[in-house]
Scaffold this active site. Structure first.
Site, short mmCIF file in Angstrom:
data_model
loop_
_atom_site.label_atom_id
_atom_site.label_comp_id
_atom_site.label_asym_id
_atom_site.label_seq_id
_atom_site.Cartn_x
_atom_site.Cartn_y
_atom_site.Cartn_z
N HIS A 56 0.79 -1.02 0.00
CA HIS A 56 0.02 0.06 -0.14
C HIS A 56 0.96 1.11 -0.14
O HIS A 56 0.51 2.41 -0.83
CB HIS A 56 -0.92 0.13 1.23
N LYS A 83 -0.39 -6.80 -8.15
CA LYS A 83 -0.56 -8.15 -7.29
C LYS A 83 -1.98 -8.72 -7.53
O LYS A 83 -2.53 -9.77 -7.80
CB LYS A 83 -0.44 -7.97 -5.97
N GLN A 92 -8.23 -7.63 -10.75
CA GLN A 92 -8.87 -6.60 -10.29
C GLN A 92 -8.45 -5.32 -11.19
O GLN A 92 -9.31 -4.42 -11.72
CB GLN A 92 -8.54 -6.28 -8.91
O1 PAF Z 1 -7.46 -4.06 -3.67
C1 PAF Z 1 -8.28 -3.71 -2.53
O2 PAF Z 1 -7.85 -3.60 -1.51
C2 PAF Z 1 -9.79 -3.71 -2.66
O3 PAF Z 1 -10.25 -4.68 -3.57
C3 PAF Z 1 -10.31 -2.22 -3.30
C4 PAF Z 1 -9.59 -1.95 -4.49
C5 PAF Z 1 -10.04 -1.17 -2.26
C6 PAF Z 1 -11.50 -2.15 -3.40
O4 PAF Z 1 -12.37 -2.40 -2.12
#
Ligand code: PAF
Length: 291
Positions: A39, A151, A155
């Protein structure tokens, strides 16, 4: 003195914050909290790209396909706030479920074929939940840029697809997978691993590297590349493989042969913890992490 991050708890507060400055570029880093180096790499990239950076922390119930996964999702808000402030994040959006899904909420983003296989096949409804919450966050914050880790390659592909298809005016910026020294991809779920499981979890990246080695040696048949991964995974008694996929990195369609690029991705259970990882094979360059 420790920096304190400005915390915005309502949509109105985010809109007021957004309107308070004449910023040309605002970067959004959406997260579900329990922040780690992965993050912080997103925040660093946002910091390097944008005038203002806002992170969000929201454990989105709509994207969990298993109750026990949602219930066990780790939380440490105070630590997250400290890490974000230290990383130079300007603001934190911290909505409640009732803010994001108020009474009567009944509209969903349904991703298409890009969400059908791999994670989508094994986690029904997951990408509908992700796409819906991410579109809501983009609409609330109106960022010029939003940052996502490679990763979660599928998504990322799902988000890119709906941003393209629904004309969302935010640039989607991918950030490379952050790994531990032994190759394990950083994930909030890693804390659930016992020491023995943590050791066993290195098998994911070793499996991906086996595909990379085979590809570099001239193997282009997707089945043979997947077989190379399975051979490594099958040798680890603590690992239960859910899938290994060799697919087009943009459409996520499974490939027969890798001509130029492929996303090798996998999901593996280590004990009660489900982990995912991926690697891009690219004939024009060295294999690299993510999409
Ligand atoms: O990757 C994540 O942490 C989640 O899927 C996200 C993009 C914050 C959506 O809830």
């Amino acid at each position: 003195m420790m920096a304190v991050i400005e915390t915005l708890e309502t949509i109105a507060a985010v809109r007021a914050w957004r309107a308070s400055g004449g910023w040309r570029t605002v970067g959004l880093v959406p997260t579900m909290g329990y922040l780690h180096e992965g993050h912080l790499a997103l925040v660093a990239e946002a910091r390097a790209t944008c005038e203002k950076v806002v992170a969000s922390i929201f454990v989105n119930p709509a994207q969990f396909d298993r109750e026990e996964d949602l219930a066990a999702y780790p939380v440490d808000l105070e630590q997250d706030k400290r890490l974000l402030a230290k990383a130079g994040c300007d603001a934190l959006f911290l909505p409640t479920p009732a803010t994001m899904y108020p009474e009567g909420f009944d509209t969903w983003v349904e991703p298409g074929a890009v969400a059908a296989e791999q994670e989508g096949r094994h986690r029904p409804g997951h990408f509908r939940g992700v796409a819906t919450v991410v579109l809501k966050l983009l609409n609330i914050v109106q960022p010029s840029h939003a940052f996502f880790g490679q990763k979660d390659a599928q998504q990322l592909a799902v988000i890119r697809a709906f941003v393209r298809d629904l004309d969302v005016a935010t640039a989607i910026v991918p950030v490379a997978t952050q790994r531990e020294a032994d190759g394990l991809a950083r994930s909030s779920r890693n804390v659930r691993l016992s020491p023995a499981e943590r050791q066993a979890a290195t098998v994911l990246y070793r499996g991906l590297r086996a595909a990379e080695d085979a590809f570099r040696s001239g193997e282009g048949r997707a089945a043979a590349l997947a077989h190379a991964v399975h051979a490594v995974l099958d040798a680890e008694p603590r690992a239960q493989t859910e899938y290994v996929s060799v697919a087009d990195p943009d459409t996520l369609r499974e490939l027969d042969t890798v001509e130029t690029r492929a996303l090798v991705s996998l999901a593996v259970w280590i004990g009660k913890t489900r982990l995912i990882d991926n690697l891009i094979l690219d004939a024009s360059e060295q294999a690299r992490d993510g999409a």
